[in-house]
Design an enzyme around this catalytic site. Structure first.
Site, short mmCIF file in Angstrom:
data_model
loop_
_atom_site.label_atom_id
_atom_site.label_comp_id
_atom_site.label_asym_id
_atom_site.label_seq_id
_atom_site.Cartn_x
_atom_site.Cartn_y
_atom_site.Cartn_z
N HIS A 85 0.85 -1.19 0.00
CA HIS A 85 0.00 0.00 0.00
C HIS A 85 0.89 1.25 0.00
CE1 HIS A 85 -3.89 -1.89 0.49
NE2 HIS A 85 -3.48 -2.57 1.55
N CYS A 135 -0.44 2.43 -4.30
CA CYS A 135 -1.25 3.60 -4.57
C CYS A 135 -0.42 4.86 -4.35
CB CYS A 135 -2.48 3.64 -3.66
SG CYS A 135 -3.76 2.46 -4.13
#
Length: 264
Positions: A85, A135
């Site tokens: 992430h 991301c």
């Protein structure tokens, strides 16, 4: 770049899948598929692949520093792949930051700078490649309708100016340093991002992430004939065409020469 060593260099893959409950970060289903594809790909390119799964932020730092402190003198290249992430963060050089499994962040620019010419002498003048599947933020891009190709920009013909403080000419009696052959600190670095800063990077449980799936496919098909930058343009084009929500990979390129993988 001349790649003659065998192995060509190290490829470190950091694959964060399961995160602590208090981090509020979801399990990254499909990331193990990405990891397996990348391991196979870089082994085929004559890299010594090192893989670590589910590391806390400080553990990531330790693995990165351990690799940067290795003696790369007999090697020709170094690759770092991070699957995790991520989020948008303030930066000076390279955007973005990566989450460890404990929910703490490490900036991409910190990761990259472990390997720059000042901090990793045995990799000076050698290509250092970073592939970031994470991301860049939480914005979701629905894209726009394309009517026609945008016209190319005309060269302005304006005189070149540096975007920095004006260089002050030293006084005639000032001591001049001896001329030394050297390279800029960030030279020979390429950072490939799965998505544009600030935006979501998409992943499917059954196929893995759009970016890694496409990256592996393009490199497998084209590496025998094309350089890395040409292939990354193909990756961007293919990923940009996917899905209802859109995703735009891109890279920060400070390579000085064309880079071709060794294909067995």
């Amino acid at each position: 770049y001349q790649l003659k060593a065998n192995p060509c260099g190290y490829c470190l893959v950091l694959n964060n899948v399961t995160f602590s409950r208090d981090s509020n970060l979801s399990t990254r289903a499909g990331s193990d598929l990405d990891c397996e594809k990348l391991e196979k790909l870089f082994r085929a390119f004559s890299f010594n692949v090192l893989t670590q799964r589910d590391l806390k932020t400080q553990e990531m730092v330790v693995e990165l520093q351990k690799l940067a402190q290795q003696d790369h003198s007999a090697l020709d290249c170094c690759v770092v792949v991070i699957l995790s992430h991520g989020r948008q963060t303030s930066h000076i050089q390279f955007p973005g930051a990566i989450y460890g499994t404990d929910g703490n962040l490490i900036p991409v620019e910190k990761i990259v700078n472990y390997f720059n010419g000042s901090n990793c002498p045995s990799l000076r003048g050698k290509p250092k490649l970073f592939f970031i599947q994470a991301c860049g933020g939480d914005q979701r891009d629905r894209g726009f309708v394309v009517n026609c190709d945008a016209p190319g920009e005309e060269a302005s013909g304006s005189p070149l100016e540096a975007d920095a403080n004006p260089f002050q000419t030293p006084q005639a009696n000032a001591d001049q340093p001896d001329a030394v052959a050297c390279l800029p600190t960030p030279s020979d670095i390429l950072v490939s991002y799965s998505t544009f800063p600030g935006y979501v990077s998409w992943r499917e449980e059954s196929k893995g992430s759009w970016y890694v799936e496409t990256l592996v496919k393009v490199l497998q098909q084209c590496a025998h004939a094309e350089d890395l930058l040409s292939m990354l343009v193909k990756v961007t084009d293919a990923v940009a065409a996917k899905g209802t929500y859109k995703q735009m990979p891109g890279c920060f390129n400070f390579l000085r020469k064309k880079f071709f993988f060794i294909c067995q």
